[in-house]
Design an enzyme around this catalytic site. Structure first.
Site: not given
Length: 688
Positions: A52, A438
């Site tokens: 991350n 999306h």
């Protein structure tokens, strides 16, 4: 009230998005530090926090540096890019120190005690050392190309996040050249974790990092010269692709060109071995054109996230979460009949993703199915979804797929399956210029007697079988005509050049979702001002849209009780007297990645409940194609409210509550209150 006089625009009422996103990784790391979590799962959480952080620098920090160079102004929090970058360095340095402390002092020793040893160089036995030297000569050395730095050999291009060794040399080589510095790049073909055979090591699970092997035996690459030091390093580069969609004729070709150079874009971070001398660090900084605050000195392997391979290589069920079997929807053998009986909601990963795959398979084979339309954002390699769409086209169905080529880090995969779909005769659409698609939609048109009926799947997550077992998401299966017509119109808009449309049931970005959310927040505020109970609960991955935040502040001031379940970045500041004292924000971090988006509005006793593909971020509400769909069936709405809202608000084991100063506090069960984990409760209830 004029905008300049609106007190709710005060920058002190907003957290910085980048710093808030960075802080999420401390909550992930806390899972690695938790002794109640199985040991190999703790290792996995450590690696997730590292990965991350890599992505944070590739995208968020990279974008900030670009903004800094362009002289762009601050956002709602009032911080200029330079100030944010300085704070990122300090906060990221704290995170890196905590990650390596967790690895060096906690997890590595604990793994060793459990029989899973990741051996440091000073722990190698003579026999292990001999085997590793032979392995270096036979398997590693033949693919290495060390580069001595001199006027004829300038500093090489260094690939994003690749493992490298800078070597300090003394002496002269065969050509009489004085040694100084050399760079050894580890090819991507080499495994970053090497397992030592049990016959050599005596342990079934003994491993070493490639970086340790390279550093130990690097002298063999420079015979006749003295190696004075060898220091591993890694550079992280901006990975945000910049394609001016309005200036290109073919976005697919433009993206292919951009992908070729992605690994060599502007550097944003340098990780270097802790013991590396300052002059060498300065040399690296100069070559990568980086400032001092881009350096992170590392007490261990610079690519710590690579130890995730140990998780996969070690088959120790006692060191992992217990396996679970997702619940399978009854009546799966006849999906059209099942959906025709009434709406169905799937709560992944507790409910199997199989019904979605089976619906598509049955549609591909059913002679009564005329057309299939689907959006694909992320689908993974060897996607069964793609294979069923290909089969449907081969069976003569009219298949249209909206492929989002710009899905970050999935661009190459999406280009690949877009080509495969087109080769099979599928009509592939690349979405809308300037707006990422999306939305998660599947539409099937089926002839039933004299009528055509639409069957729809709408989801909060991607059509990806892998993430459906690792992420929490919601999917709605319905044959409601109004929803089917809404989805049909959205597909028409995406594939054609249709004007703005009026949807009957659904909300859509970038047209009606933002306004629809604001209207419903304001409605709750009006209900509260009129003296009636008002409530908002919303679950999402991130929140930063200023107008939505100001609306939530106004609702709080009016007396609306607001609970926000926000996994990651949240720029809203809760608990401020006179502004947000009625707002609570919590983040859930557990076994599965929280990914579902759910919005609930009290609506004066007639609650409205929505699932959505969109977070309350500027990009989702204003610059993407998103869908927000109502849960109209009372049983479906009751189940989603129970499982995805009330259940998560009751969590006191995996929940972190955001404080007014930006700190997150881990909740613990109050005295007399039973412990409750939302995810564990769903596993027990649905998968038991």
């Amino acid at each position: 009230m004029p905008a300049e006089h609106d007190p709710l625009r005060d920058s002190s009422l907003y957290f910085n998005r980048e710093l808030s996103q960075l802080d999420f990784n401390f909550r992930v790391l806390a899972q690695a530090q938790d002794p109640q979590v199985p040991l190999l799962e703790r290792l996995r959480y450590l690696c997730i926090s590292c990965t991350n952080l890599d992505e944070f620098f590739e995208i968020r920090a990279g974008t900030l540096r670009h903004a800094q160079e362009l002289g762009l102004t601050a956002h709602a929090d009032g911080l200029e890019p330079t100030a944010v970058l300085n704070r990122i360095h300090d906060r990221a340095a704290d995170l890196v120190a905590a990650q390596y402390e967790c690895w060096n002092d906690v997890l590595r020793p604990a793994l060793g005690d459990a029989g899973v040893r990741v051996l440091a160089r000073d722990a190698w036995t003579p026999r292990q050392t001999r085997w590793l030297r032979a392995y270096f000569r036979d398997e590693i050395m033949p693919v290495l190309s060390p580069l001595g730095l001199d006027p004829a050999h300038p500093f090489p291009k260094i690939l994003n996040k690749s493992l490298n060794i800078v070597v300090v040399l003394k002496g002269r080589d065969a050509f009489g050249r004085d040694g100084n510095l050399a760079i050894v790049r580890a090819p991507r073909s080499l495994p970053r974790i090497i397992q030592i055979p049990e016959r050599i090591s005596g342990g079934a699970h003994d491993f070493v990092f490639l970086s340790a092997v390279l550093s130990t035996f690097v002298d063999e690459l420079f015979p006749g010269m003295e190696v004075k030091g060898a220091y591993q390093f890694r550079v992280t580069r901006n990975s945000e692709l910049l394609v001016d969609e309005e200036e290109v004729d073919n976005i697919a070709l433009a993206l292919r060109d951009e992908l070729v150079g992605r690994g060599y874009l502007r550097a944003v971070r340098l990780e270097i071995a802790e013991a590396c001398p300052k002059p060498i660090v300065r040399t690296l900084l100069e070559n990568f054109d980086l400032p001092e605050n881009a350096v992170y000195r590392i007490n261990g392997p610079v690519n710590l996230n690579r130890v995730i391979q140990v998780y996969d290589l070690v088959g120790r069920a006692d060191l992992k979460f217990p396996p679970f079997q997702p619940r399978l929807l009854p009546g799966i053998e006849g999906m059209f009949e099942r959906i025709a009986q009434g709406d169905v909601v799937l709560h992944h990963p507790f409910d199997a993703f199989t019904p979605v795959l089976e619906l598509l398979r049955q549609a591909a084979e059913d002679p009564n199915v005329l057309a299939i339309k689907q959006t694909l954002y992320r689908s993974g390699k060897d996607s069964p979804i793609v294979e069923q769409l290909v089969q449907a086209a081969r069976n003569g169905k009219d298949v249209t797929v909206v492929v989002e080529l710009r899905a970050r880090f999935d661009e190459e995969a999406n280009l690949g399956f877009a080509d495969r779909l087109q080769e099979a005769g599928v009509q592939v659409v690349y979405g809308v210029v300037g707006y990422k698609t999306h939305a998660k939609m599947l539409l099937i048109v089926r002839r039933e007697g004299r009528k055509l009926r639409r069957y729809v799947h709408l989801g909060t997550g991607n059509y990806h079988s892998g993430t459906a077992r690792a992420y929490t998401d919601l999917g709605l299966l319905t044959a409601r005509p109004d929803i089917g017509n809404d989805v049909h119109q959205i597909f028409q808009q995406l594939s054609g050049l249709a004007p703005a449309i009026r949807l009957k049931c659904m909300l859509q970005s970038p047209f009606t979702l933002h306004a629809g959310v604001l209207m419903r927040i304001d409605r709750e505020a009006r209900i509260a001002r009129e003296g009636r109970p008002a409530r908002i609960v919303a679950k999402m991955n991130a929140l930063n849209e200023p107008q939505v935040i100001r609306a939530l502040y106004r609702a709080s001031q009016a007396g609306v009780r607001i609970d926000l379940i926000v996994r990651g970045a949240c720029t809203l500041r809760p608990g401020l007297p006179g502004v947000s004292e009625n707002i609570r924000v919590r983040s859930i971090v557990g076994r599965f990645l929280e990914h579902s988006r759910v919005y609930w509005f009290g609506n004066d006793g007639a609650p409205e409940l929505f699932g959505a593909s969109a977070d309350w971020l500027e990009r989702n509400l204003l610059r993407r194609v998103e869908t927000c769909f109502p849960m109209l069936d009372p049983e479906v709405a009751a189940r989603v409210t129970d499982e995805a809202i009330d259940n998560y608000l009751a969590d006191n084991l995996n929940a972190w509550e955001l404080q007014p100063d930006g700190e997150y506090l881990k909740l613990v069960p109050a005295e007399g209150t039973p412990p409750h984990s939302a995810q564990a409760a769903l596993l027990a209830r649905l998968c038991g």
